[in-house]
Write a protein that holds these residues in place. Structure first.
Motif, PDB file in Angstrom:
ATOM      1  N   PRO A 101       0.955  -1.236   0.090  1.00 43.28           N
ATOM      2  CA  PRO A 101      -0.145  -0.258  -0.293  1.00 43.28           C
ATOM      3  C   PRO A 101       0.726   1.515   0.006  1.00 43.28           C
ATOM      4  CG  PRO A 101       0.093  -1.016   2.111  1.00 43.28           C
ATOM      5  CD  PRO A 101       0.781  -1.941   1.367  1.00 43.28           C
ATOM      6  N   SER A 102       1.944   0.976   0.009  1.00 50.46           N
ATOM      7  CA  SER A 102       2.056   2.402   0.108  1.00 50.46           C
ATOM      8  C   SER A 102       4.271   1.760   0.509  1.00 50.46           C
ATOM      9  CB  SER A 102       2.326   3.554   1.191  1.00 50.46           C
ATOM     10  OG  SER A 102       3.665   3.445   2.656  1.00 50.46           O
ATOM     11  N   ARG A 103       5.124   2.535   0.534  1.00 48.91           N
ATOM     12  CA  ARG A 103       6.711   2.274   0.128  1.00 48.91           C
ATOM     13  C   ARG A 103       6.799   1.679   1.870  1.00 48.91           C
ATOM     14  NH1 ARG A 103       8.961   7.368  -3.587  1.00 48.91           N
ATOM     15  NH2 ARG A 103       7.887   6.969  -5.433  1.00 48.91           N
ATOM     16  N   LEU A 104       6.791   2.681   2.976  1.00 55.55           N
ATOM     17  CA  LEU A 104       7.019   3.163   4.165  1.00 55.55           C
ATOM     18  C   LEU A 104       5.644   1.341   4.400  1.00 55.55           C
ATOM     19  CD1 LEU A 104       7.837   4.674   6.407  1.00 55.55           C
ATOM     20  CD2 LEU A 104       5.720   6.108   6.839  1.00 55.55           C
ATOM     21  N   HIS A 105       4.687   1.311   3.923  1.00 58.25           N
ATOM     22  CA  HIS A 105       4.468   0.069   4.359  1.00 58.25           C
ATOM     23  C   HIS A 105       5.281  -0.999   4.623  1.00 58.25           C
ATOM     24  CE1 HIS A 105       0.015   1.938   4.965  1.00 58.25           C
ATOM     25  NE2 HIS A 105       0.358   0.826   5.800  1.00 58.25           N
ATOM     26  N   ARG A 106       5.588  -1.014   3.305  1.00 58.58           N
ATOM     27  CA  ARG A 106       6.678  -2.056   2.455  1.00 58.58           C
ATOM     28  C   ARG A 106       8.075  -2.010   3.971  1.00 58.58           C
ATOM     29  NH1 ARG A 106       4.145  -6.632   0.663  1.00 58.58           N
ATOM     30  NH2 ARG A 106       2.472  -5.881  -0.811  1.00 58.58           N
ATOM     31  N   ALA A 107       8.655  -0.806   3.649  1.00 56.79           N
ATOM     32  CA  ALA A 107       9.862  -0.995   4.081  1.00 56.79           C
ATOM     33  C   ALA A 107       9.846  -1.737   6.116  1.00 56.79           C
ATOM     34  CB  ALA A 107      10.310   0.601   4.596  1.00 56.79           C
TER      35      ALA A 107
ATOM     36  N   ALA B 190      -5.591 -11.975  10.459  1.00 60.58           N
ATOM     37  CA  ALA B 190      -3.921 -12.158  10.580  1.00 60.58           C
ATOM     38  C   ALA B 190      -3.074 -11.454   9.325  1.00 60.58           C
ATOM     39  CB  ALA B 190      -3.294 -14.101  11.384  1.00 60.58           C
ATOM     40  N   GLU B 191      -1.931 -11.311   9.477  1.00 56.52           N
ATOM     41  CA  GLU B 191      -1.930 -11.027   8.560  1.00 56.52           C
ATOM     42  C   GLU B 191      -0.969 -11.783   7.248  1.00 56.52           C
ATOM     43  OE1 GLU B 191       2.672  -8.552   9.368  1.00 56.52           O
ATOM     44  OE2 GLU B 191       1.012  -6.538   9.652  1.00 56.52           O
ATOM     45  N   ASP B 198      -1.652  -9.493   0.334  1.00 61.98           N
ATOM     46  CA  ASP B 198      -1.560  -9.004   1.523  1.00 61.98           C
ATOM     47  C   ASP B 198      -1.396  -8.012   3.030  1.00 61.98           C
ATOM     48  OD1 ASP B 198       1.628 -10.390   0.778  1.00 61.98           O
ATOM     49  OD2 ASP B 198       2.028  -8.399  -0.466  1.00 61.98           O
ATOM     50  N   VAL B 199      -1.969  -8.700   3.818  1.00 63.85           N
ATOM     51  CA  VAL B 199      -2.743  -7.453   4.565  1.00 63.85           C
ATOM     52  C   VAL B 199      -1.799  -6.800   5.754  1.00 63.85           C
ATOM     53  CG1 VAL B 199      -3.579  -7.935   6.782  1.00 63.85           C
ATOM     54  CG2 VAL B 199      -4.359  -9.617   4.721  1.00 63.85           C
ATOM     55  N   PHE B 200      -1.536  -5.703   5.453  1.00 64.69           N
ATOM     56  CA  PHE B 200      -0.508  -5.031   6.901  1.00 64.69           C
ATOM     57  C   PHE B 200      -1.978  -3.742   7.629  1.00 64.69           C
ATOM     58  CE2 PHE B 200       1.201  -4.653   2.784  1.00 64.69           C
ATOM     59  CZ  PHE B 200       2.412  -4.715   2.541  1.00 64.69           C
ATOM     60  N   ALA B 201      -1.756  -4.413   9.029  1.00 66.75           N
ATOM     61  CA  ALA B 201      -2.556  -3.833  10.326  1.00 66.75           C
ATOM     62  C   ALA B 201      -2.064  -2.967  10.877  1.00 66.75           C
ATOM     63  CB  ALA B 201      -2.897  -5.914  10.802  1.00 66.75           C
ATOM     64  N   GLU B 202      -2.593  -2.169  11.667  1.00 70.42           N
ATOM     65  CA  GLU B 202      -2.418  -0.877  11.583  1.00 70.42           C
ATOM     66  C   GLU B 202      -3.409  -0.913  13.248  1.00 70.42           C
ATOM     67  OE1 GLU B 202      -4.309   2.441   9.870  1.00 70.42           O
ATOM     68  OE2 GLU B 202      -2.968   2.130   8.029  1.00 70.42           O
ATOM     69  N   PHE B 220     -10.565  -2.004  14.444  1.00 69.17           N
ATOM     70  CA  PHE B 220      -9.198  -3.145  13.518  1.00 69.17           C
ATOM     71  C   PHE B 220      -9.302  -2.013  11.857  1.00 69.17           C
ATOM     72  CE2 PHE B 220     -10.438  -5.818  16.886  1.00 69.17           C
ATOM     73  CZ  PHE B 220      -9.022  -6.192  16.960  1.00 69.17           C
ATOM     74  N   ARG B 221      -7.771  -1.528  11.970  1.00 63.29           N
ATOM     75  CA  ARG B 221      -7.602  -0.903  10.285  1.00 63.29           C
ATOM     76  C   ARG B 221      -6.907  -1.745   9.577  1.00 63.29           C
ATOM     77  NH1 ARG B 221      -9.266   3.696  12.951  1.00 63.29           N
ATOM     78  NH2 ARG B 221      -7.266   3.391  13.303  1.00 63.29           N
ATOM     79  N   TYR B 222      -7.255  -1.977   8.609  1.00 67.72           N
ATOM     80  CA  TYR B 222      -6.177  -3.011   8.006  1.00 67.72           C
ATOM     81  C   TYR B 222      -6.638  -2.727   6.096  1.00 67.72           C
ATOM     82  CZ  TYR B 222      -7.674  -6.601  11.006  1.00 67.72           C
ATOM     83  OH  TYR B 222      -8.061  -6.929  12.693  1.00 67.72           O
TER      84      TYR B 222
END
Lengths: 516, 271
Positions: A101-107, B190-191, B198-202, B220-222
Motif C-alpha cells: 500500500p505504500s513504500r513505508l508500509h513495505r519498509a 492475521a497478516e 498481503d495484509v497490513f494491520a494498523e 481494527f484497520r487493515y
C-alpha cells in the motif's frame, strides 16, 4: 570498495588554503630578497636560497592532517554479532503507493522480517529521518520489543518535512559505541528534492567504520504522493511524482563497503541476502574470526616526512615558526587526535561492559568535539557502572555534554540522576540549578491540540462532590495506587516515539524548499 | 416550558422553608453513603457496576474525596455521575441525592474486595463502605479462538473500495461494539490470514463511550494488497464471547466481503 579517499575531508579546504598561502608568502619573501639584493649589490647579487624544505614539510603535514587512504590493511573481527541501526526514511515520498500500500508500509514490513532474521548476538537500534534525523532507541538485543515499535513509525513521526539523509545518518551513527561490526541499514526511496548527494553521509559513516546497507523502496517510474484526498502538488500546482533514486542509494552503499538491495514492485526484497550482508563481518561461531581488507589511513608516514624535512631545514638554526611546525608535525605523528579513542575502543571490544573505559571513551570523544558520540558513551557507562560514584560521574559528564549541545532537558535529567547517586556533588548541584534556570527562561511549547482521551483513568465525582485532588496539593500515590495507575495507562509506545521524533534541532528553521 | 421556572421557584421555596424550620438533615450526619455492586456475582472479565449513593443534607455544598475509591484487581472505567434534581425524604429527613458510578471488570477469580473510601461532607467526614464481589472463572468449553470477551459483541466491517486494480490497495475496517471487555480481542485478521493478499494491520484503537452504560468500541484497520486478479472473498470474521445470562459461549460474526481485483495499475499515472 570505492570509499572516500580521505579520512578527514573536512580539513581539505583549510589545509589547501594554508599550504597555498604559505607558498605565496614564500614566493613573496624570495622576490623581496632578490630585489633587496639587486638594489644593494647590483646584478651580481647571489640568488637567495630557495625556502623549499619548510614548504614541502607543510605540504606533507597537510596531507597527514586530511588522513589519506592508501592501500588496505587486514582487519580481524571475532564479534559474534553486529550492531545494527535501522534508519527509516519517513519523508512524505515514502507514502507513495508504487509499493502498495505504500513504500513505508513495505519498509516497515521488511524491517520486521529482517529483525526476525537477526541473531541473538545482534543489537539493533531504530532511527528515522525526514527534515532532520533522530535516533529513536538505543542499541538493544530485545529484538522482539523493537519489532513491536517498527509498525508505529509513520510519516508524521519526525516533526520536520524534507529528506535530510545526512542528518539521519548522523543521528543513527550516535547509537554506536562498542567496537563491534557496525551496520547502518537505510530503508528509503533515496529521493532528495534538494539533491544534496550522498558524499557527506557516506564519508561520515566510513569515518566511524560503519558499513551502510541500503534498501531501496519505490520504483524508477515513480508514483504520486497522497495529500489527503488529493495528490501532492508543487508550487506550480503540478502533481509531484516521486521516483526511487537507486543510483544515490547504491553509491552510498558502495562508498561505505556496504550493499544495495532494490525492492521489487511489491516492495519485497531478498532479506536472506540482506541479512547475510549485515553479518558479513560477524564470526560464525565463538572462537572464530572473520578477516577483511579495509582502507588503511596513512598519517604517520607523511607526518614523519614533514618532521624529517623540517629537521633538515633547521640544521642551520631553528627559527620560531619552524619550531612550531616541528612540534605540530610531531603531535600528528604521535598518534593524531583519535588514537586514544581507538585504544579504548579496542579495549572495549574485549570488555564491552567496562564502564570506566566507556567513561574515558566519552571524555575522549567530548574533547574531540563529537558530543553526540560522547553522550552515547556516557550513557553506556552510566548504565553499566556498578559503582554508584562512577555512574554519577558518567551522568555528570553526560549532563555537561548535553549542555554543550544545548539539550537542556537531557542535561537536567542527567544532573538529577547524578545527584540521586551522589547527593553532595556541588558541581552537579550548580549545573542543575543553572540548567533549571535556563529552562525556566525558555518559552514553553504550546499545549497539545488534542489531548489523549483517558477514559480509564480515575475521575472523580462530577458535578458534585468535587475531588480533593483537584483542589488541593497532590498527595503521593500509595504503591497500590501507583500500580493501578500504571495499569490504567494505555500502553501507547507511539507517543514516546513521536515525542522523540518531534525533537527538532534548534538549528533547523522552517524551510521553503520542497519537502517530500 | 412555563413549568420549569415555576418548579424551580417551588423547589427554592421548599428548601428555604426547610432551612428555616431546621429539618434539612439530622444534626448528627450531614451525609449518608451507601455502596452497592451489581451483580454481586460475576465472571472474570464481566462488567459490573459499582455505585455509591450519596445523600447530603440540604445546605451542605462542599462534598469531596478525602480518600478516593480504589479498585484493586479490577479494570475500572469511570461513568458519569447521576444527580437527582429533586430533594428526597428518607427517614423523615430531606436530602439531596447523587450517585458516583464505575464500570468494573474483574481481572481474576476469587472474592474481590473494593476497599472503603472517605468523603469530606461539609465540616464532617463520611465513611464509604467497601464492597465484595464473588468472581468465578469462566466455564470450560470455550472455543479455541476465545479471547476472554464477556458480554455481547456486534461486528461491523467495511471495505473501501471493493473494486481495485492489481497493484492497488483497499482499506478494510472491522469495528467491534459492545458493553464488554473488548480490549481483550486480538486482531481478527492475521497478516498471513488471507491467501493471495498481503495484509497490513494498523494499530487497533479502543474507545470507551461512558454514558448511562459503558459502550466499548474496538476498531481494527487493515490495508489489503491483493497479489492476483479475481474475486477475493474475505470470510466472515468470528468473535467468540461468553454470555453470562445464558451461561453459554456464543459467536459473533461479521458479514463476508468480496474484493474484486481486475487489470493492472499503470504507474505512475494509474488512473
Amino acid at each position: 570498495m570505492t570509499g572516500p579517499m580521505l579520512e578527514y575531508p573536512q580539513w581539505l579546504v583549510t589545509v589547501a588554503m594554508v599550504v597555498g598561502g604559505a607558498a605565496l608568502l614564500l614566493l613573496a619573501a624570495r622576490f623581496g630578497a632578490r630585489r633587496r639584493g639587486a638594489r644593494l649589490l647590483g646584478p651580481r647579487a647571489p640568488r637567495p636560497r630557495a625556502d623549499l624544505l619548510p614548504w614541502l614539510a607543510l605540504v606533507a603535514l597537510g596531507v597527514a592532517l586530511v588522513g589519506p587512504r592508501i592501500g588496505t590493511r587486514v582487519e580481524r573481527s571475532s564479534a559474534l554479532g553486529a550492531d545494527v541501526v535501522l534508519l527509516f526514511d519517513t519523508s512524505r515520498s515514502m507514502t507513495a503507493g508504487d509499493n502498495p500500500p505504500s513504500r513505508l508500509h513495505r519498509a516497515r514490513r521488511a524491517a520486521g522480517e529482517l529483525l526476525a532474521r537477526l541473531g541473538a548476538g545482534d543489537r539493533v537500534a531504530l532511527a528515522a529521518y525526514s527534515g532532520h534525523g533522530v535516533l529513536l532507541t538505543p542499541l538493544s538485543s530485545d529484538l522482539r520489543a523493537l519489532a513491536e515499535l517498527v509498525p508505529l513509525l509513520d510519516d508524521s513521526l519526525v516533526g520536520t518535512e524534507g529528506s535530510d539523509l545526512a542528518s539521519g545518518v548522523q543521528a543513527a551513527l550516535g547509537a554506536f559505541a562498542a567496537e563491534r561490526p557496525r551496520v547502518l541499514v537505510v530503508l528509503s526511496d533515496g529521493e532528495d528534492p534538494l539533491r544534496r548527494g550522498v558524499a557527506a553521509p557516506a564519508t561520515e559513516a566510513a569515518r566511524v567504520a560503519t558499513r551502510v546497507v541500503t534498501l531501496g523502496f519505490g520504483s524508477e517510474d515513480g508514483s504520486r504522493i497522497p495529500d489527503g484526498d488529493a495528490w501532492l502538488r508543487d508550487r506550480r500546482q503540478r502533481e509531484v511524482v516521486s521516483q526511487r533514486d537507486a543510483e544515490a542509494l547504491a553509491r552510498l552503499a558502495e562508498m561505505t563497503d556496504g550493499a544495495f538491495f532494490a525492492a521489487d514492485r511489491w516492495g519485497e526484497l531478498d532479506l536472506d541476502a540482506v541479512s547475510a550482508s549485515i553479518h558479513r563481518d560477524v564470526a560464525p561461531t565463538a572462537g572464530e574470526s572473520v578477516e577483511r581488507s579495509v582502507a588503511a589511513v596513512r598519517v604517520a608516514p607523511f607526518a614523519a616526512l614533514a618532521f624529517a624535512l623540517l629537521a633538515l631545514d633547521t640544521l642551520g638554526g631553528l627559527s620560531r615558526w619552524r619550531g612550531l611546525a616541528l612540534g605540530a608535525s610531531a603531535l600528528v605523528m604521535l598518534g593524531s587526535v583519535s588514537s586514544e579513542e581507538r585504544a579504548i575502543e579496542a579495549h572495549l571490544q574485549a570488555r564491552p561492559d567496562d564502564a570506566r573505559a566507556l567513561l574515558h571513551l566519552g571524555i575522549a570523544r567530548a574533547e574531540r568535539g563529537s558530543h553526540a558520540e560522547a553522550r552515547r558513551a556516557f550513557e553506556a557507562a552510566a548504565l553499566r557502572a556498578r559503582d554508584p560514584d562512577l555512574a554519577a560521574t558518567a551522568l555528570y559528564d553526560l549532563g555537561v555534554t548535553a549542555l554543550e549541545e544545548r539539550d537542556l532537558e537531557c542535561a537536567r535529567d542527567a544532573f538529577f540522576d547524578a545527584l540521586a547517586l551522589r547527593p553532595r556533588d556541588r558541581r552537579a548541584v550548580y549545573n542543575l540549578e543553572w540548567t533549571l534556570a535556563a529552562l525556566a527562561t525558555r518559552t514553553p511549547p504550546p499545549p497539545s491540540a488534542r489531548p489523549r482521551p483517558d477514559p480509564d483513568a480515575e475521575r472523580q465525582l462530577q458535578p458534585e462532590p468535587q475531588p480533593a485532588e483537584a483542589a488541593g496539593d497532590p498527595r503521593p500515590l500509595t504503591p497500590e495506587e501507583a500500580r493501578r495507575w500504571l495499569e490504567s495507562v494505555e500502553d501507547d509506545a507511539r507517543r514516546g516515539l513521536r515525542s522523540m521524533g518531534q525533537r527538532v534541532p534548534s538549528s533547523l528553521r522552517p524551510s521553503r524548499e520542497p519537502g517530500w | 416550558m412555563v413549568a420549569a421556572p415555576a418548579a424551580r421557584f417551588a423547589l427554592v421555596l421548599v428548601l428555604a422553608l426547610e432551612a428555616a424550620l431546621g429539618v434539612a438533615g439530622d444534626a448528627g450526619a450531614q451525609c449518608r453513603t451507601q455502596t452497592r455492586v451489581e451483580p454481586a456475582r460475576a465472571f472474570v472479565g464481566q462488567r459490573v457496576f459499582w455505585t455509591l449513593e450519596i445523600l447530603r443534607a440540604v445546605g451542605v455544598e462542599n462534598v469531596e474525596w478525602l480518600e478516593a475509591p480504589r479498585f484493586p484487581s479490577f479494570r475500572a472505567a469511570w461513568l458519569p455521575g447521576r444527580v437527582d434534581p429533586h430533594p428526597i425524604t428518607r427517614d423523615g429527613v430531606v436530602w439531596r441525592r447523587s450517585e458516583e458510578r464505575r464500570a468494573l471488570f474483574a481481572a481474576r477469580p476469587g472474592e474481590l474486595h473494593v476497599p472503603g473510601a472517605k468523603l469530606r461532607c461539609g465540616a464532617e467526614s463520611a465513611e464509604v463502605s467497601g464492597a465484595t464481589l464473588e468472581v468465578t472463572p469462566l466455564p470450560d468449553g470455550a472455543p479455541q479462538d476465545f479471547a476472554g470477551v464477556v458480554g455481547p459483541v456486534r461486528v461491523v466491517t467495511r471495505l473501501e473500495p471493493d473494486r481495485i486494480r492489481l497493484g492497488e490497495s483497499a482499506r478494510f475496517w472491522v469495528v467491534l461494539r459492545g458493553p464488554g471487555n473488548l480490549w481483550a480481542v486480538p486482531s481478527p485478521l492475521a497478516e498471513d490470514g488471507l491467501d493471495g493478499v498481503d495484509v497490513f494491520a494498523e494499530r487497533p484503537a479502543t474507545e470507551l463511550d461512558a454514558g448511562d452504560d459503558l459502550v466499548v468500541r474496538r476498531t481494527f484497520r487493515y490495508q489489503l494488497v491483493p497479489r492476483r486478479e479475481g474475486a477475493l472473498a474475505l470470510p466472515p470474521l468470528r468473535i467468540p464471547w461468553y454470555d453470562p445470562g445464558a451461561a453459554a459461549y456464543r459467536i459473533a460474526t461479521g458479514p463476508a466481503r468480496t474484493l474484486t481485483v481486475g487489470g493492472t495499475a499503470t504507474l505512475p499515472f494509474d488512473d
